[in-house]
Scaffold this motif. Structure first.
Motif, PDB file in Angstrom:
ATOM      1  N   GLU A 254      45.626  43.399  34.250  1.00 15.98           N
ATOM      2  CA  GLU A 254      46.696  43.603  33.274  1.00 15.98           C
ATOM      3  C   GLU A 254      46.314  44.671  32.251  1.00 15.98           C
ATOM      4  O   GLU A 254      47.145  45.495  31.852  1.00 15.98           O
ATOM      5  N   ILE A 255      45.061  44.654  31.821  1.00  9.65           N
ATOM      6  CA  ILE A 255      44.591  45.632  30.834  1.00  9.65           C
ATOM      7  C   ILE A 255      44.635  47.043  31.420  1.00  9.65           C
ATOM      8  O   ILE A 255      45.079  48.002  30.762  1.00  9.65           O
ATOM      9  N   ILE A 256      44.189  47.185  32.663  1.00  9.98           N
ATOM     10  CA  ILE A 256      44.204  48.503  33.306  1.00  9.98           C
ATOM     11  C   ILE A 256      45.640  49.021  33.410  1.00  9.98           C
ATOM     12  O   ILE A 256      45.923  50.198  33.147  1.00  9.98           O
ATOM     13  N   LYS A 257      46.563  48.137  33.752  1.00 12.75           N
ATOM     14  CA  LYS A 257      47.975  48.528  33.845  1.00 12.75           C
ATOM     15  C   LYS A 257      48.535  48.877  32.474  1.00 12.75           C
ATOM     16  O   LYS A 257      49.256  49.875  32.311  1.00 12.75           O
ATOM     17  N   LEU A 258      48.203  48.079  31.451  1.00 11.66           N
ATOM     18  CA  LEU A 258      48.696  48.316  30.090  1.00 11.66           C
ATOM     19  C   LEU A 258      48.211  49.641  29.538  1.00 11.66           C
ATOM     20  O   LEU A 258      48.979  50.391  28.916  1.00 11.66           O
ATOM     21  N   THR A 259      46.938  49.947  29.762  1.00 15.38           N
ATOM     22  CA  THR A 259      46.352  51.157  29.171  1.00 15.38           C
ATOM     23  C   THR A 259      46.592  52.405  30.012  1.00 15.38           C
ATOM     24  O   THR A 259      46.323  53.517  29.554  1.00 15.38           O
ATOM     25  N   GLY A 260      47.080  52.216  31.236  1.00 12.82           N
ATOM     26  CA  GLY A 260      47.352  53.359  32.096  1.00 12.82           C
ATOM     27  C   GLY A 260      46.097  54.093  32.524  1.00 12.82           C
ATOM     28  O   GLY A 260      46.121  55.286  32.814  1.00 12.82           O
ATOM     29  N   THR A 261      44.990  53.381  32.560  1.00 12.96           N
ATOM     30  CA  THR A 261      43.713  53.986  32.951  1.00 12.96           C
ATOM     31  C   THR A 261      43.392  53.632  34.395  1.00 12.96           C
ATOM     32  O   THR A 261      44.085  52.838  35.027  1.00 12.96           O
ATOM     33  N   SER A 262      42.336  54.203  34.912  1.00 11.63           N
ATOM     34  CA  SER A 262      42.018  54.001  36.332  1.00 11.63           C
ATOM     35  C   SER A 262      40.586  53.517  36.530  1.00 11.63           C
ATOM     36  O   SER A 262      39.952  53.824  37.540  1.00 11.63           O
ATOM     37  N   GLN A 263      40.081  52.772  35.555  1.00 12.87           N
ATOM     38  CA  GLN A 263      38.704  52.299  35.674  1.00 12.87           C
ATOM     39  C   GLN A 263      38.549  51.262  36.775  1.00 12.87           C
ATOM     40  O   GLN A 263      39.503  50.574  37.147  1.00 12.87           O
ATOM     41  N   LYS A 264      37.338  51.118  37.229  1.00  9.84           N
ATOM     42  CA  LYS A 264      36.998  50.036  38.140  1.00  9.84           C
ATOM     43  C   LYS A 264      36.671  48.793  37.311  1.00  9.84           C
ATOM     44  O   LYS A 264      36.444  48.854  36.115  1.00  9.84           O
ATOM     45  N   VAL A 265      36.635  47.667  38.005  1.00 10.00           N
ATOM     46  CA  VAL A 265      36.137  46.429  37.425  1.00 10.00           C
ATOM     47  C   VAL A 265      34.749  46.191  37.993  1.00 10.00           C
ATOM     48  O   VAL A 265      34.559  46.241  39.215  1.00 10.00           O
ATOM     49  N   ILE A 266      33.769  45.988  37.122  1.00 12.22           N
ATOM     50  CA  ILE A 266      32.408  45.708  37.587  1.00 12.22           C
ATOM     51  C   ILE A 266      32.028  44.292  37.167  1.00 12.22           C
ATOM     52  O   ILE A 266      32.590  43.732  36.213  1.00 12.22           O
ATOM     53  N   TYR A 267      31.085  43.705  37.871  1.00 11.71           N
ATOM     54  CA  TYR A 267      30.742  42.301  37.672  1.00 11.71           C
ATOM     55  C   TYR A 267      29.278  42.161  37.267  1.00 11.71           C
ATOM     56  O   TYR A 267      28.410  42.840  37.798  1.00 11.71           O
TER      57      TYR A 267
END
Length: 330
Positions: A254-267
């Motif tokens: 949701e955050i990636i969609k809200l901010t319009g960014t293209s970051q990956k999610v890392i664990y």
């Protein structure tokens, strides 16, 4: 004009500053107190010129004196983020114990009603879901998070002891995850951490596999619930939070969609004793206070993101400081 007088501790913090705004709007005389160990005067600078607002730079773990009458005390002084209470564990325990004891004593002296800010962390890593106020919790007393969890549990115990033994007017709010403007980007909580990473172009970090859940309440809803509880006749603890639950993994998307960014999610590895589920049962708040949250997460997150986006590049990486010394009463 004889306004009612309220003391708010932790007043320069996230929730404390919004409480100051609420009580000013309701035409109270607000006495704000903070030692600024985690609070920021920027959060309340807009109130300094008001004649019904006073700020005292003071640590409530030391004796607390307030001149004149007091009608209400709201005790919100405490580190509230993992980064803070793991960095200053002794101060966290002291403000929950010594600080609470001092303020209960002040409430007794002034014949004031006192509301104590407790937390969903009293439930620990819960074995009951969603969490009701009757649930006693599953807390590791000697784990790293115990300094915060047990400080809050002690707070509740001593508050009820003052109510039962001295007949003191007390209220206890159990606060679930809250978000909105004035959160600190560097405090380690989920929402400011994700938004901060997005704004800096960094990958979003999830601890664990992302299946753990949280329930996020917008700050205006939280403040309204606290205000209603203070003015109610109910003395048992009350959960105030938004019961809409989401996994951390879904929230990151949701955050990636809200901010319009293209970051990956890392664990990364999950911290010790980090709760896997967090969802309030708010049946008691609905019944006793006539309260439930009104702001949905999509609306609240837009407001919060726009607030963080408005910060300067310096503020995105470091807290800004300003000289407010002329407004501080020692």
């Amino acid at each position: 004009m004889n306004r009612k007088r309220v003391l708010i501790t932790g007043a320069a913090g996230f929730l404390g500053s919004h409480l100051c705004d609420k009580f000013i709007a309701e035409d109270y005389h607000v006495l704000a107190m903070d030692n600024l160990i985690t609070g920021d005067l920027k959060n309340i600078e807009h109130l300094f010129q008001l004649e019904q607002f006073e700020f005292y730079h003071h640590d409530v773990t030391k004796f607390v004196h307030v001149a004149g009458d007091l009608d209400y005390i709201l005790h919100f002084a405490s580190p509230a983020s993992p980064i803070d209470y793991l960095k200053i564990p002794i101060q966290t325990l002291k403000v929950g114990s010594l600080g609470t004891h001092n303020l209960l004593g002040l409430a007794k002296e002034k014949n004031a009603r006192i509301l104590i800010a407790s937390t969903s962390e009293v439930y620990g890593d819960p074995l009951v879901h969603p969490q009701t106020e009757e649930y006693y919790g599953n807390v590791n007393t000697i784990g790293p998070r115990g300094v915060y969890d047990e400080a809050k549990r002690f707070q509740e115990s001593i508050t009820m002891a003052y109510h039962r033994f001295h007949g003191l007017e007390t209220r206890i709010v159990r606060i679930f995850n809250t978000y909105g403007p004035r959160m600190r980007l560097n405090d380690g909580r989920v929402i400011p951490a994700f938004i901060g990473q997005a704004l800096r172009g960094e990958d979003l970090t999830i601890f664990g596999d992302g299946s753990q859940t949280r329930s996020f309440c917008f700050v205006s809803d939280q403040i309204e619930g606290i205000y209603k509880l203070l003015l109610s006749d109910y003395v048992e603890p009350v959960n105030i939070g938004n019961p809409y639950e989401i996994t951390i993994k879904d929230f990151a998307e949701e955050i990636i969609k809200l901010t319009g960014t293209s970051q990956k999610v890392i664990y990364q590895d999950l911290p010790k004793d980090d709760p896997m589920q967090r969802q309030p049962d708010i049946s008691r708040a609905k019944e006793v206070l006539g309260w439930e949250p009104l702001v949905n997460r999509q609306e609240g997150m837009k407001i919060t993101y726009n607030y963080f986006k408005s910060l300067s590049p310096k503020e995105l990486t470091k807290k800004a400081h300003k000289d407010f010394s002329k407004h501080i009463r020692k």
